[in-house]
Design a protein around this motif. Structure first.
Motif, mmCIF file in Angstrom:
data_model
loop_
_atom_site.group_PDB
_atom_site.id
_atom_site.type_symbol
_atom_site.label_atom_id
_atom_site.label_comp_id
_atom_site.label_asym_id
_atom_site.label_seq_id
_atom_site.Cartn_x
_atom_site.Cartn_y
_atom_site.Cartn_z
ATOM 1 N N LEU A 28 0.854 -1.189 0.000
ATOM 2 C CA LEU A 28 0.000 0.000 0.000
ATOM 3 C C LEU A 28 0.890 1.238 0.000
ATOM 4 N N PRO A 29 0.800 2.094 -1.010
ATOM 5 C CA PRO A 29 1.698 3.250 -1.097
ATOM 6 C C PRO A 29 1.562 4.177 0.114
ATOM 7 N N HIS A 30 2.642 4.853 0.441
ATOM 8 C CA HIS A 30 2.630 5.803 1.555
ATOM 9 C C HIS A 30 1.573 6.881 1.324
ATOM 10 N N ALA A 31 1.421 7.316 0.084
ATOM 11 C CA ALA A 31 0.447 8.372 -0.209
ATOM 12 C C ALA A 31 -0.970 7.928 0.144
ATOM 13 N N VAL A 32 -1.287 6.668 -0.097
ATOM 14 C CA VAL A 32 -2.610 6.159 0.267
ATOM 15 C C VAL A 32 -2.748 6.094 1.780
ATOM 16 N N ARG A 33 -1.704 5.635 2.449
ATOM 17 C CA ARG A 33 -1.738 5.564 3.917
ATOM 18 C C ARG A 33 -1.916 6.949 4.535
ATOM 19 N N ALA A 34 -1.394 7.966 3.860
ATOM 20 C CA ALA A 34 -1.454 9.330 4.385
ATOM 21 C C ALA A 34 -2.748 10.045 4.026
ATOM 22 N N THR A 35 -3.613 9.374 3.302
ATOM 23 C CA THR A 35 -4.853 9.994 2.841
ATOM 24 C C THR A 35 -5.989 9.760 3.836
ATOM 25 N N ARG A 36 -6.762 10.781 4.065
ATOM 26 C CA ARG A 36 -7.954 10.668 4.912
ATOM 27 C C ARG A 36 -9.124 10.226 4.042
ATOM 28 N N PHE A 37 -9.737 9.117 4.431
ATOM 29 C CA PHE A 37 -10.875 8.595 3.687
ATOM 30 C C PHE A 37 -12.153 8.751 4.508
ATOM 31 N N ARG A 38 -13.171 9.252 3.853
ATOM 32 C CA ARG A 38 -14.492 9.341 4.472
ATOM 33 C C ARG A 38 -15.488 8.645 3.555
ATOM 34 N N VAL A 39 -16.488 8.019 4.157
ATOM 35 C CA VAL A 39 -17.466 7.258 3.388
ATOM 36 C C VAL A 39 -18.848 7.826 3.647
ATOM 37 N N ALA A 40 -19.480 8.325 2.598
ATOM 38 C CA ALA A 40 -20.861 8.791 2.693
ATOM 39 C C ALA A 40 -21.766 7.574 2.651
ATOM 40 N N CYS A 41 -22.358 7.258 3.779
ATOM 41 C CA CYS A 41 -23.067 5.989 3.942
ATOM 42 C C CYS A 41 -24.399 6.234 4.628
ATOM 43 N N ASP A 42 -25.503 5.979 3.936
ATOM 44 C CA ASP A 42 -26.826 6.257 4.486
ATOM 45 C C ASP A 42 -27.600 5.006 4.866
ATOM 46 N N VAL A 43 -26.915 3.873 5.000
ATOM 47 C CA VAL A 43 -27.573 2.671 5.507
ATOM 48 C C VAL A 43 -26.877 2.251 6.793
ATOM 49 N N THR A 44 -27.584 1.496 7.611
ATOM 50 C CA THR A 44 -27.028 1.070 8.900
ATOM 51 C C THR A 44 -26.771 -0.434 8.944
ATOM 52 N N SER A 45 -26.846 -1.103 7.810
ATOM 53 C CA SER A 45 -26.666 -2.548 7.775
ATOM 54 C C SER A 45 -25.259 -2.935 8.212
ATOM 55 N N PRO A 46 -25.132 -3.970 9.056
ATOM 56 C CA PRO A 46 -23.802 -4.480 9.402
ATOM 57 C C PRO A 46 -23.207 -5.220 8.217
ATOM 58 N N LEU A 47 -21.995 -5.692 8.361
ATOM 59 C CA LEU A 47 -21.348 -6.388 7.251
ATOM 60 C C LEU A 47 -21.969 -7.757 7.009
ATOM 61 N N VAL A 48 -22.224 -8.515 8.063
ATOM 62 C CA VAL A 48 -22.689 -9.892 7.911
ATOM 63 C C VAL A 48 -23.914 -10.157 8.777
ATOM 64 N N GLY A 49 -24.534 -11.314 8.516
ATOM 65 C CA GLY A 49 -25.698 -11.709 9.292
ATOM 66 C C GLY A 49 -26.988 -11.469 8.544
ATOM 67 N N PRO A 50 -28.127 -11.712 9.190
ATOM 68 C CA PRO A 50 -29.424 -11.606 8.519
ATOM 69 C C PRO A 50 -29.763 -10.208 8.034
ATOM 70 N N ALA A 51 -29.117 -9.187 8.592
ATOM 71 C CA ALA A 51 -29.334 -7.810 8.135
ATOM 72 C C ALA A 51 -28.109 -7.261 7.419
ATOM 73 N N GLY A 52 -27.180 -8.157 7.023
ATOM 74 C CA GLY A 52 -25.918 -7.733 6.450
ATOM 75 C C GLY A 52 -25.950 -7.465 4.961
ATOM 76 N N ALA A 53 -24.759 -7.223 4.410
ATOM 77 C CA ALA A 53 -24.620 -6.816 3.011
ATOM 78 C C ALA A 53 -25.216 -7.829 2.046
ATOM 79 N N ALA A 54 -24.903 -9.098 2.225
ATOM 80 C CA ALA A 54 -25.380 -10.121 1.295
ATOM 81 C C ALA A 54 -26.873 -10.341 1.446
#
Length: 375
Positions: A179-205
């Motif tokens: 992973l390049p240093h420039a990427v590591r030094a970058t601030r990432f923000r995610v505009a996310c309007d859902v509250t679903s967890p990653l996994v489970g019955p309410a997850g992404a899949a």
């Protein structure tokens, strides 16, 4: 008198910039010497790139990328005028419409193209990247995006996994050493309007997989694979995203970005407000005019009107919403800081008539609203 105009678009009628122009016309009718600052807004979805480009004197950059199935596609992102910030919409290179011409392949589709856009922005000097997720064609945990930035996803034999969410069932190790240093030094923000967890019955899949063509059996396969991904990710970075609210957004892309890049997820409108410089624009304002196509009880749930009202309230500035339609109750919006909301309808009209006459109606309404506060 200093007036800030910060509306969302009126869907199907006016862009946010056009709304700003109409409202500014009405403000100056009421107070000819008023100082009007226009800050077109969006909620992280449609229109976000244009709002950012307008507010930050930026440009739309088009570059070669790959679609969710690895085919070449030209996609655009927004880069600020000083080159330090960028907005990338996931749907531009990894959206479901890009693969509408072929049978769905939910097990193999991935987000590589979005990673290619981010990599291009970082190469150009961006050190703050807002990723607007939504409309994804994949359920890969954002691994395609991360792979395009230099992360390797390896099986037990040390071989790199192929693209797609299903392959994550064989994930044994994550290698971020490239992973390049420039990427590591970058601030990432995610505009996310859902509250679903990653996994489970309410997850992404489970929640979004069927929209991308996944059968019930494929949903179970993808959920199991994402669980493996989350387990390995936790071991690698110490960050647990299994049940993190919002981690399931865009097929788990939000979870992958949080776990590996330390991304900051948040509802879209507040992130866009920060990205376009609205907080600074509000300092010293006498009045804020915001709005969207319809203001109702749902507007308090992370929409533009609620975000603008909250920022205005922090500064003690009255905030008025101008909308195509207004329907109560608006108690939550008032609690957030909205002073009042008014509809552009000046009498009995159908929706088509309101859309056709939205600009002059907005100007007239803005004039009357500003007269209440003029001094």
């Amino acid at each position: 008198m200093r007036v800030v105009v910060a509306p969302d678009s009126f869907k199907g009628s006016l862009s946010a910039a056009q709304v700003c122009a109409a409202v500014a016309e009405g403000v100056r009718r009421a107070v000819p010497g008023a100082r009007v600052t226009a800050v077109p807004m969006a909620d992280g979805g449609e229109g976000t790139l244009d709002c950012f480009r307008t507010a930050r004197a930026g440009e739309l950059v088009e570059t070669a990328a790959t679609d969710p199935l690895g085919r070449p596609v030209a996609a655009r992102y927004a880069l600020s005028g000083d080159g330090r910030s960028a907005v990338v919409e996931l749907a531009a290179a990894s959206g479901l419409p890009l693969v509408a011409d072929v049978p769905p392949d939910p097990l193999r589709a991935d987000t590589t193209g979005t990673g290619e856009l981010i990599a291009d922005a970082v190469r150009r000097g961006a050190r703050e990247v807002l990723v607007a997720v939504g409309g994804s064609a994949s359920t890969d945990g954002g691994t395609g995006l991360l792979r395009a930035l230099g992360v390797r996803f390896l099986d037990a034999a040390g071989a790199e996994l192929p693209p797609g969410g299903a392959a994550l069932a064989r994930l044994a190790r994550i290698d971020g050493s490239r992973l390049p240093h420039a990427v590591r030094a970058t601030r990432f923000r995610v505009a996310c309007d859902v509250t679903s967890p990653l996994v489970g019955p309410a997850g992404a899949a489970a929640v979004f997989g069927p929209q991308k063509g996944a059968s019930p059996a494929q949903v179970r396969e993808l959920d199991a694979a994402l669980t493996v991904f989350a387990d390995v990710l936790a071991a690698h970075s110490g960050v647990r995203v299994h049940d993190l609210p919002g981690a399931g957004a865009a097929g788990g892309t939000c979870g992958g970005l949080v776990g590996l890049l330390g991304a900051e997820p948040s509802p879209g409108a507040p992130l866009v407000a920060e990205a376009v410089g609205l907080p600074a624009a509000l300092d010293g304002a006498d009045l804020v005019l915001t709005g969207e196509g319809r203001v109702d009880g749902q507007s308090a749930a992370g929409k533009v009107v609620s975000a603008v009202a909250a920022l205005a309230a922090e500064r003690g500035v009255p905030c008025v919403a101008l909308a195509g339609g207004v329907a109560g109750p608006l108690d939550e919006l008032h609690a957030l800081g909205l002073t009042a909301a008014f509809s552009i309808a000046d009498g009995p009209r159908d929706l088509a008539g309101l859309k056709a006459g939205a600009a002059p109606l907005l100007a007239a309404l803005a004039e009357q609203a500003v007269r209440l506060f003029a001094r």
